[in-house]
Design a protein around this motif. Structure first.
Motif, short mmCIF file in Angstrom:
data_model
loop_
_atom_site.label_atom_id
_atom_site.label_comp_id
_atom_site.label_asym_id
_atom_site.label_seq_id
_atom_site.Cartn_x
_atom_site.Cartn_y
_atom_site.Cartn_z
N ASP A 70 7.19 24.19 -14.01
CA ASP A 70 7.01 24.77 -12.68
C ASP A 70 5.53 24.78 -12.28
OD1 ASP A 70 6.56 26.66 -14.65
OD2 ASP A 70 7.87 28.18 -13.80
N GLY A 71 4.63 24.96 -13.24
CA GLY A 71 3.20 24.92 -12.93
C GLY A 71 2.74 23.53 -12.53
N GLY A 72 3.18 22.52 -13.28
CA GLY A 72 2.79 21.15 -12.96
C GLY A 72 3.39 20.67 -11.66
N PHE A 73 4.65 21.01 -11.41
CA PHE A 73 5.31 20.56 -10.19
C PHE A 73 4.60 21.09 -8.95
CE2 PHE A 73 8.85 21.29 -7.06
CZ PHE A 73 9.08 19.96 -6.76
N THR A 74 4.21 22.36 -8.98
CA THR A 74 3.58 22.94 -7.79
C THR A 74 2.15 22.46 -7.60
OG1 THR A 74 3.03 24.92 -9.10
CG2 THR A 74 5.01 25.01 -7.76
N MET A 75 1.50 22.02 -8.68
CA MET A 75 0.10 21.61 -8.56
C MET A 75 -0.07 20.41 -7.63
SD MET A 75 -2.60 20.74 -11.62
CE MET A 75 -2.69 22.42 -12.23
N LEU A 76 0.84 19.45 -7.68
CA LEU A 76 0.77 18.28 -6.80
C LEU A 76 2.05 18.17 -5.97
CD1 LEU A 76 -0.91 15.59 -9.14
CD2 LEU A 76 -1.92 16.73 -7.16
N LEU A 77 2.55 19.32 -5.53
CA LEU A 77 3.82 19.38 -4.81
C LEU A 77 3.83 18.50 -3.56
CD1 LEU A 77 6.62 20.67 -4.44
CD2 LEU A 77 5.50 22.60 -3.33
N GLY A 78 2.68 18.32 -2.93
CA GLY A 78 2.63 17.56 -1.68
C GLY A 78 3.18 16.16 -1.81
N PHE A 99 0.84 -1.19 0.00
CA PHE A 99 0.00 0.00 0.00
C PHE A 99 0.88 1.24 0.00
CE2 PHE A 99 -2.43 3.36 2.27
CZ PHE A 99 -3.41 3.54 1.30
N VAL A 100 0.71 2.07 -1.03
CA VAL A 100 1.51 3.29 -1.18
C VAL A 100 0.63 4.47 -0.81
CG1 VAL A 100 2.95 4.65 -2.72
CG2 VAL A 100 2.75 2.17 -3.07
N HIS A 101 0.88 5.00 0.38
CA HIS A 101 0.07 6.10 0.89
C HIS A 101 0.53 7.41 0.25
CE1 HIS A 101 -1.00 8.87 4.53
NE2 HIS A 101 -1.85 9.01 3.54
N VAL A 102 -0.32 7.99 -0.62
CA VAL A 102 0.01 9.25 -1.28
C VAL A 102 -0.65 10.41 -0.55
CG1 VAL A 102 0.33 8.16 -3.53
CG2 VAL A 102 -1.94 8.99 -2.88
N ARG A 103 -0.34 11.63 -0.96
CA ARG A 103 -0.91 12.82 -0.32
C ARG A 103 -2.13 13.35 -1.07
NH1 ARG A 103 2.55 14.12 4.02
NH2 ARG A 103 4.04 12.40 4.07
N HIS A 104 -2.33 12.88 -2.30
CA HIS A 104 -3.49 13.30 -3.08
C HIS A 104 -3.87 12.13 -3.99
CE1 HIS A 104 -6.17 15.52 -5.72
NE2 HIS A 104 -6.00 16.63 -5.00
N GLU A 105 -5.17 11.84 -4.03
CA GLU A 105 -5.63 10.69 -4.82
C GLU A 105 -5.28 10.83 -6.30
OE1 GLU A 105 -8.57 11.00 -1.32
OE2 GLU A 105 -7.57 12.39 -2.71
N GLU A 106 -5.31 12.05 -6.82
CA GLU A 106 -4.96 12.23 -8.23
C GLU A 106 -3.52 11.81 -8.49
OE1 GLU A 106 -4.59 15.81 -11.53
OE2 GLU A 106 -6.00 16.05 -9.87
N ALA A 107 -2.62 12.16 -7.57
CA ALA A 107 -1.24 11.73 -7.69
C ALA A 107 -1.15 10.21 -7.65
CB ALA A 107 -0.39 12.34 -6.58
N GLY A 108 -1.99 9.59 -6.82
CA GLY A 108 -2.01 8.14 -6.75
C GLY A 108 -2.37 7.50 -8.07
N VAL A 109 -3.33 8.09 -8.79
CA VAL A 109 -3.69 7.50 -10.09
C VAL A 109 -2.58 7.70 -11.11
CG1 VAL A 109 -5.49 7.25 -11.82
CG2 VAL A 109 -6.09 8.12 -9.60
N PHE A 110 -1.97 8.88 -11.15
CA PHE A 110 -0.86 9.09 -12.07
C PHE A 110 0.27 8.10 -11.80
CE2 PHE A 110 -2.28 13.68 -12.73
CZ PHE A 110 -2.66 13.48 -14.04
#
Length: 576
Positions: free
Chosen positions: A436-444, A45-56
């Protein structure tokens, strides 16, 4: 002895089908599901900080391994956060299974807190959505979700109320039916029609995409027999560029080389495994034939004279004995000549990189390409990062270049790199080329890389703007507006989050910074302050595009931004 629950059976079936990782965030409706996963112990189980990041992350994992990968989000907001990533999985062809928490069954259809209809929510993104509201449904729903994801190479969803997940299973787990590889090619009569078209054509150009995966040798053999230039999409680059003497680059806004002219100046254009969405760059004059494993892809981007359903490799294997060899090489030689000229032009800001200020992204990307491992995985953000990847990353038999190339979502590169690192093992190099825009969007989720101690190397192309949007507005004749970004020092941000951070702003320091990045332990971020007005012109600039850029520059001058307009021209003059 503890009786198996629905969630226990679910994980048994998923593991038997090849699932080894689940990305997501725990909570309320999913708690019984995650409890069963923890007790099972076979799936990470890979605990991510945002579900969208988990799908990517799951998309990259599934794409690289070919195995199904699970992602989860709990009821309501957790499930809705999955949606964009699942759209990416559908467009990129990744077998991702989403477990969506659901409201307890006695509250369904009451608009209770966090209730959302899974069928309505996921109907665009998911190839199949199954809702388990009775333990007796478990085997049928899970099996269909698995087989659909694997057969059709895309995402499926299992919606599971917490009370059902915790309920006793109606029967023991039964493994889902396994899929075996199949041979898929057109009928003999249709192959003969295609062979006749190729034999009759004086000149042929091949245009290949993602469907050429695992068909490199067949495409190269066919191209050599036909003396055909091979153009490719961004998704096809990693399959067709390497060890291919007939490779002539790409078409489209990211394009370079002799691809565009070769596709327009031939008698016949053969489209292989491509759903290239930019119809304006597909030729109208030549005869066209298309081979794709998905019938729905055939003829929907450009009219074709012949459409055949089949895997590219299987189809060419059966086609080659029917195709006559050609000896005239003028068409191929011309395309190669244009490609050589384009390579030389693309090198200008690379060769002059150490003395050109601000830092040119072409130079930075080329250094990464030259010093990365032959089997490295590059993940690429949507935007200008795609331009530099298309032109300055070199494909090899074992390299992979991933991105949201068919969905074009922002913020994919860093979480893609998370999944790629887990899929590739500790010894495979993973490099994320981020805007820089993409990196900061899911920076967490940089914190996820730190928590998992994954040695992902992140390069942030820091131009303080949404660079590709800036170019789009100029192309449309608009004065760019709303594209500026006030960025922090990303090296310091990375250090505060527990990663190695470094920053480079001087061209002479770029080479050392790249070496330092690639040699560092654990996750590392290179904040590269690059030229904010670096452009990359497509191989064919229409009058409308040229007029748009000219009008945009005039508007910027009239609005008091003459310095910016002049800088945009002078910093890119060598592209002309």
């Amino acid at each position: 002895m503890r009786k198996s629950t629905v969630a226990d059976v679910l994980w048994d079936m998923l593991h038997a089908a090849g699932v080894r990782r689940c990305y997501g965030i725990v909570g309320d409706a999913l708690n019984p599901v995650i409890d069963a996963l923890a007790r099972d112990g076979r799936i990470d189980f890979v605990h991510v900080r945002h579900e969208e990041a988990g799908v990517f992350a799951a998309v990259a994992d599934a794409y690289l391994t070919g195995a199904p990968v699970v992602v989860c989000g709990t009821a309501g907001p957790g499930a809705t956060h999955l949606l964009n990533g699942l759209m990416d999985a559908r467009k990129e062809g990744a077998p991702v299974i989403a477990l969506a928490g659901d409201t307890v069954t006695d509250a369904l259809e009451t608009e209770t807190l966090e209730e959302v209809n899974p069928h309505q929510l996921f109907q665009t993104a998911s190839l199949y959505t199954g809702q388990i509201v009775n333990p007796r449904q478990t085997h049928a729903v899970v099996q269909r979700a698995l087989l659909t994801a694997l057969r059709d190479r895309g995402p499926t969803v299992i919606s599971l109320p917490g009370d059902v997940a915790a309920a006793p299973a109606s029967h023991a787990a039964v493994p889902a039916a396994r899929l075996s590889d199949t041979v898929l090619r057109p009928a003999e009569a249709d192959l003969r029609v295609l062979a006749d078209m190729l034999n009759e054509a004086r000149t042929v150009t091949i245009f290949g995409g993602e469907g050429c995966r695992d068909a490199h040798d067949q495409v190269v053999a066919l191209a050599e027999r036909l003396q055909a230039p091979v153009a490719y999409t961004l998704r096809g680059k990693q399959w067709l560029e390497w060890d291919n003497p007939n490779a002539v680059g790409m078409t489209g806004l990211l394009g370079w080389g002799g691809a565009h002219q070769a596709m327009y100046d031939c008698d016949m254009c053969l489209l292989l495994g491509t759903d290239f969405p930019f119809s304006a760059f597909l030729p109208g004059g030549p005869r066209k034939a298309q081979v794709d494993r998905r019938a729905a892809n055939i003829g929907r981007r450009t009219p074709v004279d012949l459409g055949l359903v089949g895997h590219v490799g299987d189809t060419i294997d059966a086609l080659l004995p029917l195709v006559h060899g050609k000896t005239e090489t003028k068409h191929l030689d011309t395309a190669r000549k244009h490609t050589t000229s384009a390579r030389e032009r693309n090198r200008h800001y690379v060769d002059h990189g150490p003395t050109t200020s601000p830092i040119r992204p072409e130079y930075l990307t080329t250094l990464l390409d030259e010093r990365a491992a032959d089997d490295a995985v590059f993940t690429v953000d949507t935007g200008t990062a795609c331009i530099w990847a298309a032109r300055h990353l070199t494909a090899t038999p074992d390299r992979r270049i991933l991105g949201s190339f068919s969905w074009a979502s922002m913020a994919n590169a860093m979480p893609n790199a998370l999944g790629a690192a887990l899929a590739g093992g500790a010894n495979r190099q993973v490099i994320a080329l981020c805007g820089d825009g993409g990196f900061t969007m899911l920076l967490g989720d940089l914190l996820t890389l730190v928590q998992r101690k994954l040695p992902v190397k992140i390069v942030v192309l820091n131009n303080s703007s949404l660079g590709f949007v800036h170019i789009e507005m100029e192309e449309a004749g608009l004065a760019p507006y709303g594209t500026e970004l006030a960025n922090p020092n990303f090296a310091k941000v990375a250090e505060a989050m527990g990663a190695t951070g470094m920053r480079v702003s001087e061209p002479l320091d770029v080479s050392g910074a790249v070496d330092q990045l690639l040699d560092s332990d654990g996750p590392a971020v290179l904040d590269a302050v690059v030229d904010p007005v670096a452009l990359a012109l497509p191989p064919q600039v229409s009058f409308g595009m040229a007029e748009g850029f000219g009008l945009s520059l005039a508007k910027q001058a009239l609005h008091g931004n003459l310095d910016d307009a002049v800088r945009s021209v002078t910093h890119n003059v060598r592209l002309l």
